[in-house]
Write an enzyme that holds these catalytic residues in place. Structure first.
Site, PDB file in Angstrom:
ATOM      1  N   ASN A   1       0.879  -1.174   0.000  1.00  0.00           N
ATOM      2  CA  ASN A   1       0.000   0.000   0.000  1.00  0.00           C
ATOM      3  C   ASN A   1       0.916   1.223   0.000  1.00  0.00           C
ATOM      4  O   ASN A   1       1.526   1.539   1.014  1.00  0.00           O
ATOM      5  CB  ASN A   1      -0.895  -0.017   1.256  1.00  0.00           C
ATOM      6  CG  ASN A   1      -1.723   1.241   1.391  1.00  0.00           C
ATOM      7  OD1 ASN A   1      -1.791   2.059   0.459  1.00  0.00           O
ATOM      8  ND2 ASN A   1      -2.347   1.423   2.547  1.00  0.00           N
TER       9      ASN A   1
ATOM     10  N   LYS B   1       0.139   4.276  -0.246  1.00  0.00           N
ATOM     11  CA  LYS B   1      -0.474   5.476   0.354  1.00  0.00           C
ATOM     12  C   LYS B   1      -0.241   6.676  -0.579  1.00  0.00           C
ATOM     13  O   LYS B   1      -0.225   6.495  -1.792  1.00  0.00           O
ATOM     14  CB  LYS B   1       0.067   5.693   1.772  1.00  0.00           C
ATOM     15  CG  LYS B   1      -0.052   4.400   2.602  1.00  0.00           C
ATOM     16  CD  LYS B   1       0.239   4.570   4.055  1.00  0.00           C
ATOM     17  CE  LYS B   1       0.094   3.215   4.751  1.00  0.00           C
ATOM     18  NZ  LYS B   1       0.269   3.283   6.185  1.00  0.00           N
TER      19      LYS B   1
ATOM     20  N   HIS C   1      -9.164   1.308   5.368  1.00  0.00           N
ATOM     21  CA  HIS C   1      -7.860   1.542   6.000  1.00  0.00           C
ATOM     22  C   HIS C   1      -8.034   2.502   7.180  1.00  0.00           C
ATOM     23  O   HIS C   1      -8.829   3.446   7.116  1.00  0.00           O
ATOM     24  CB  HIS C   1      -6.865   2.110   4.985  1.00  0.00           C
ATOM     25  CG  HIS C   1      -5.460   2.034   5.483  1.00  0.00           C
ATOM     26  ND1 HIS C   1      -4.963   2.947   6.378  1.00  0.00           N
ATOM     27  CD2 HIS C   1      -4.476   1.139   5.261  1.00  0.00           C
ATOM     28  CE1 HIS C   1      -3.713   2.612   6.679  1.00  0.00           C
ATOM     29  NE2 HIS C   1      -3.397   1.513   6.008  1.00  0.00           N
TER      30      HIS C   1
ATOM     31  N   GLU D   1      -6.316   4.889   8.155  1.00  0.00           N
ATOM     32  CA  GLU D   1      -6.092   6.309   7.838  1.00  0.00           C
ATOM     33  C   GLU D   1      -7.360   6.930   7.262  1.00  0.00           C
ATOM     34  O   GLU D   1      -7.650   8.105   7.502  1.00  0.00           O
ATOM     35  CB  GLU D   1      -4.896   6.438   6.880  1.00  0.00           C
ATOM     36  CG  GLU D   1      -3.581   6.203   7.617  1.00  0.00           C
ATOM     37  CD  GLU D   1      -2.483   5.564   6.800  1.00  0.00           C
ATOM     38  OE1 GLU D   1      -2.559   5.578   5.570  1.00  0.00           O
ATOM     39  OE2 GLU D   1      -1.529   5.026   7.413  1.00  0.00           O
TER      40      GLU D   1
ATOM     41  N   GLU E   1      -4.716  -4.792  10.590  1.00  0.00           N
ATOM     42  CA  GLU E   1      -3.673  -3.796  10.796  1.00  0.00           C
ATOM     43  C   GLU E   1      -3.891  -3.092  12.134  1.00  0.00           C
ATOM     44  O   GLU E   1      -4.671  -2.138  12.214  1.00  0.00           O
ATOM     45  CB  GLU E   1      -3.710  -2.759   9.669  1.00  0.00           C
ATOM     46  CG  GLU E   1      -3.538  -3.346   8.297  1.00  0.00           C
ATOM     47  CD  GLU E   1      -2.980  -2.326   7.309  1.00  0.00           C
ATOM     48  OE1 GLU E   1      -1.950  -2.620   6.718  1.00  0.00           O
ATOM     49  OE2 GLU E   1      -3.567  -1.242   7.171  1.00  0.00           O
TER      50      GLU E   1
ATOM     51  N   GLY F   1       3.280   2.260  10.619  1.00  0.00           N
ATOM     52  CA  GLY F   1       4.243   3.344  10.414  1.00  0.00           C
ATOM     53  C   GLY F   1       5.007   3.726  11.675  1.00  0.00           C
ATOM     54  O   GLY F   1       5.689   4.746  11.707  1.00  0.00           O
TER      55      GLY F   1
ATOM     56  N   SER G   1       4.150  -2.224  10.030  1.00  0.00           N
ATOM     57  CA  SER G   1       5.607  -2.323  10.159  1.00  0.00           C
ATOM     58  C   SER G   1       6.160  -3.693   9.757  1.00  0.00           C
ATOM     59  O   SER G   1       7.143  -4.151  10.345  1.00  0.00           O
ATOM     60  CB  SER G   1       6.061  -1.939  11.570  1.00  0.00           C
ATOM     61  OG  SER G   1       5.676  -0.599  11.858  1.00  0.00           O
TER      62      SER G   1
HETATM   63  P1  13P Z   1       3.590   0.305   7.460  1.00  0.00           P
HETATM   64  O1  13P Z   1       4.036  -1.006   6.839  1.00  0.00           O
HETATM   65  O2  13P Z   1       4.319   1.484   6.943  1.00  0.00           O
HETATM   66  O3  13P Z   1       3.521   0.222   8.944  1.00  0.00           O
HETATM   67  O4  13P Z   1       2.047   0.511   6.957  1.00  0.00           O
HETATM   68  C1  13P Z   1       1.141  -0.506   7.092  1.00  0.00           C
HETATM   69  C2  13P Z   1      -0.102  -0.104   6.383  1.00  0.00           C
HETATM   70  O5  13P Z   1      -0.809   0.782   6.822  1.00  0.00           O
HETATM   71  C3  13P Z   1      -0.433  -0.793   5.134  1.00  0.00           C
HETATM   72  O6  13P Z   1      -1.729  -0.519   4.725  1.00  0.00           O
END
Ligand code: 13P
Length: 253
Positions: free
Chosen positions: A9, A11, A98, A100, A170, A176, A215
């Site tokens: 992803n 983003k 997601h 976010e 997640e 992140g 992560s």
């Molecule tokens: P990270 O791998 O950067 O922690 O992000 C995970 C994520 O949100 C994938 O959708």
């Protein structure tokens, strides 16, 4: 047998030019790794790069995902992108729910449910994200939170349709942050997720891919992916370069 699926992803990262460069390198890498035909590989790029991402990955087993969609075919929805538009350019997956989008854009379980149904009706596959906040985990509410997300997010969906859904667990506190859930913590929650999926979809739940995200990187992927109920990864940061993402693919084989 459940299919292992490694998905990136991106983003809000990467221009169109950068996308073509990275995906060209990734395609070459994947061609050199034995056994990649047995797993799924998906990259979710920004909308602006989707069309070229599909073209760049043609004749490979890398599939392309969008990171959002508006659940209408067309109309007066300024700034939005429809499932028809995604389908038309060869997108096969859509990341939905997601954290976010839940946090920053206040997407509710029922809105996510509407999007999932719409994506399925266009014969694309949703990658349905769920996960608890740190506070939920610390107060023992993880199972309650994910159960509600699954039940409301997948409400009204048949077992037949569920076969085309990928679930991504997640934990928000691991996204992140560099803090990965330990394989044991992740497995425990994945087991719970499969239990809820089983209540809703019966035996089909055994066939559903449930990815871990948060992560995941080359150094921890193997341990996470070796857990019984972890069937792949949804990777943010470590999917932004072809080398790290290829190393995670290797860890899945
Ligand atoms: P990270 O791998 O950067 O922690 O992000 C995970 C994520 O949100 C994938 O959708």
């Amino acid at each position: 047998m459940r299919k292992t699926i490694i998905a990136g992803n991106w983003k809000m990262n990467k221009t169109n030019k950068e996308t073509i460069i990275i995906l060209t390198e990734l395609k070459e890498n994947v061609q050199k790794i034995d056994g990649t035909d047995k797993i799924g590989i998906i990259i979710g790029t920004p909308f602006t790069a989707l069309s070229d991402a599909v073209k760049t990955t043609e004749n490979s087993n890398i599939k392309i995902a969008a990171q959002n969609v508006y659940p209408k075919e067309a109309g007066a929805y300024t700034g939005e992108i429809s499932p028809l538009m995604l389908k038309d350019i060869g997108v096969e997956y859509v990341i939905l729910g997601h954290s976010e989008r839940r946090d920053y854009f206040k997407e509710s379980n029922s809105f996510i449910n509407e999007k999932i149904k719409c994506v399925l009706s266009y014969e694309m596959s949703p990658i349905f994200c769920i996960g608890e906040q740190l506070e939920d985990r610390e107060t023992g509410k993880t199972n309650e939170v994910i159960t509600t997300q699954i039940k409301e997010g997948l409400s009204g969906i048949s077992s037949e349709e569920a076969k085309n859904i990928i679930v991504a667990y997640e934990p928000v506190w691991a996204i992140g942050t560099g803090k990965t859930a330990t394989p044991e913590i992740a497995e425990e929650t994945h087991k719970e997720i499969r239990k809820v999926l089983k209540e809703m979809f019966g035996e089909v739940a055994e066939e559903m891919t449930v990815q871990y995200g948060g992560s995941m990187k080359p150094t921890n992927a193997k341990e996470l992916l070796s857990q019984k109920n972890i069937d792949g990864g949804l990777i943010g940061g470590a999917s932004l370069n072809a080398k790290d993402f290829s190393d995670i693919i290797k860890a899945a084989l």
